[in-house]
Design an enzyme around this catalytic site. Structure first.
Site, short mmCIF file in Angstrom:
data_model
loop_
_atom_site.label_atom_id
_atom_site.label_comp_id
_atom_site.label_asym_id
_atom_site.label_seq_id
_atom_site.Cartn_x
_atom_site.Cartn_y
_atom_site.Cartn_z
N CYS A 212 16.36 -18.13 -3.96
CA CYS A 212 16.71 -16.71 -3.89
C CYS A 212 15.41 -15.91 -3.95
O CYS A 212 14.55 -16.16 -4.80
CB CYS A 212 17.63 -16.32 -5.04
SG CYS A 212 18.06 -14.56 -5.04
N GLN B 275 17.98 -1.16 -15.99
CA GLN B 275 17.93 -1.10 -14.54
C GLN B 275 17.25 -2.36 -14.00
O GLN B 275 16.19 -2.76 -14.47
CB GLN B 275 17.15 0.13 -14.08
CG GLN B 275 17.87 1.45 -14.30
CD GLN B 275 18.95 1.72 -13.26
OE1 GLN B 275 19.18 0.92 -12.36
NE2 GLN B 275 19.63 2.84 -13.39
N CYS C 235 24.77 6.18 -9.35
CA CYS C 235 24.70 4.98 -8.51
C CYS C 235 25.81 4.99 -7.48
O CYS C 235 25.99 4.01 -6.74
CB CYS C 235 24.80 3.73 -9.38
SG CYS C 235 26.32 3.61 -10.35
#
Length: 483
Positions: A183, A315, A441
């Protein structure tokens, strides 16, 4: 007698017209809009319609005839299956254009209020290895793509399905995991840790979790890192508690894996584990134990450090979070004399970030553990002008609370995707701060709340911020000034 469903058509040679929501693209077919994933505007392709409704349809590309000039080469071998980075085939500059347009469209269409000219979106400093946290599921059955199933003999594809995997959940296959070899979203050490855990577990006969049967030892792995260079790894196990002997064996196997990872990766400063017997993988209500090191890491931002525990929210794009919070602080227009309310404060990141420019900051958050971290973060940074309260926002933020603590000069609010409860909006209007800084968001729910606040506040500035390259998600910061 059941009606025979009419077969859905294969549309040949369609031209993909534009980017749509949720990382898909679209084209028009007769009177319908057709949404298609994993393509870009300008692609010419054959599309199989998979689902048809009255006003829209969903399709799947079965053949590319001509590739668009507006296209990037995906850098991940799992692109198109994983679903996490849906826009790797779209150049980053094009991603930013759509995110800017997405914010503009939603604020205009849903908000229906007067808006100023938007500032250009702030692109992410890094578009690879930008995350500080990844969560990998473990399963006793791996996910196979349609191509793999079609190209393998039946007996081989069936046996492959029963091979354990560590990776990501696939939409529509909740009990299977797509095995991830590499990833690109986080520093490569997470790939080494995950793959080493997989190899050790398979070599030593550790069982992987069966979500349907609720059995199997290895259940989930959470990996976090920070700008301070620290790493946290949390192994989620599911011990066999059918007998004393089975439990003892589970514990022995789990600690064998933990010791192996501890020896192999001295970079891990916080190695933790838990035994989760619930039906879901959430850990907020679970006891998490330390196997090696300490129970937290520290994140750095400007001249501050923030404690991040196993249950803490922070975050996930550290560098971009700094730019996001800098916008919020600048919009707040603090001079050192203001009383600031920081709503949905989390672990107090924004509250502590703006505190040195405010007279006092009061943070409110639903999760008690987060509030404890917020208090610790103030202590660690020797910040003495913050107060934090835990509880449901609509229950804490009341006229009585404001009367006791003072009417705020500035309110900073960073709610979850659902936006703010109507009672919270009403209380904010009653509090009548000079300025409101709304960090969101989800521009759609932000637009709804801006519409409700428009009675007393005008939107003075809009700054979109990209936190998640290669995804359709976008953050947006809005400054509201009292009319």
């Amino acid at each position: 007698m059941a009606r025979n469903k009419k077969p859905l058509p294969l549309l040949e040679g369609v031209v993909i017209e534009a980017v749509a929501a949720e990382g898909k693209c679209l084209f028009h077919w007769n009177d319908l809009v057709v949404f298609v994933p994993f393509c870009v505007p300008g692609d010419v392709c054959d599309v199989q319609i998979r689902r048809k409704k009255h006003s829209f349809a969903e399709g799947e590309v079965v053949r590319f005839i001509e590739l668009s000039k507006v296209r990037a080469t995906p850098f991940c071998a799992h692109f198109g299956v994983c679903g996490g980075c849906k826009w790797q085939n779209l150049p980053y500059e094009e991603q930013l254009k759509f995110k800017q347009q997405q914010v503009y469209d939603q604020l205009h269409r849903i908000g229906k209020i007067e808006l100023p000219e938007f500032m250009p979106i702030l692109g992410s400093v890094h578009t690879q290895a930008y995350r500080n946290k990844l969560d990998f599921g473990c399963a006793n059955k791996r996910y196979l793509t349609k191509e793999q199933i079609q190209t393998l003999p039946n007996d081989e594809s069936q046996s492959l399905k029963d091979v354990p995997a560590i990776g990501f959940h696939i939409t529509g296959a909740f009990d299977k995991i797509l095995p991830i070899e590499k990833c690109w979203l986080m520093d490569n050490l997470q790939n080494e840790i995950r793959n080493e855990a997989r190899d050790y577990a398979m070599a030593n006969g550790l069982s992987f979790f069966d979500l349907r049967a609720q059995v199997g030892l290895l259940r989930d792995i959470i990996i976090r890192n920070s700008a301070s260079g620290e790493w946290m790894v949390i192994f989620q196990f599911h011990y066999d508690r059918t007998s004393t002997e089975a439990l003892a064996q589970s514990e022995e196997q789990a600690k064998g894996l933990l010791q192996h990872i501890a020896d192999k990766f001295p970079q891990i400063t916080s190695l933790m584990y838990l035994d989760n017997q619930k039906c879901n993988d959430t850990i907020g209500d679970q006891e998490i134990l330390v196997f090696k090191g300490i129970d937290h890491i520290y994140e750095l931002m400007e001249d501050l450090k923030f404690k991040v525990g196993p249950k803490s929210f922070y975050q996930t794009n550290t560098e971009q979070a700094y730019h996001l919070y800098s916008v919020a602080r600048n919009f707040a227009g603090l001079t050192g004399n203001e009383l600031v309310y920081d709503l949905y404060t989390g672990t107090g990141t924004i509250a502590n970030f703006v505190a040195k420019k405010a007279r006092k900051v009061i943070g409110i958050e639903y999760v008690p553990e987060a509030i404890e971290d917020a208090k610790i973060n103030s202590e660690v940074n020797k910040i003495g002008n913050t107060l934090f309260y835990a509880g449901d926002m609509k229950d804490i933020l009341t006229e009585e609370f404001i009367a006791e603590h003072g009417r705020p000069d500035v309110i900073i609010t960073d709610p979850p995707r659902a936006g703010m409860h109507p009672d919270v909006v009403k209380t904010i209007l009653g509090a009548a701060p000079k300025r409101i800084v709304y960090v969101s968001c989800n521009p759609a729910t932000q637009a709804r709340d801006l519409h409700d606040l428009d009675v007393d506040y005008r939107v003075a500035a809009v700054q979109p911020v990209d936190m998640f390259p290669h995804t359709p998600h976008v953050e947006n910061v809005v400054l509201l000034e009292r009319r």
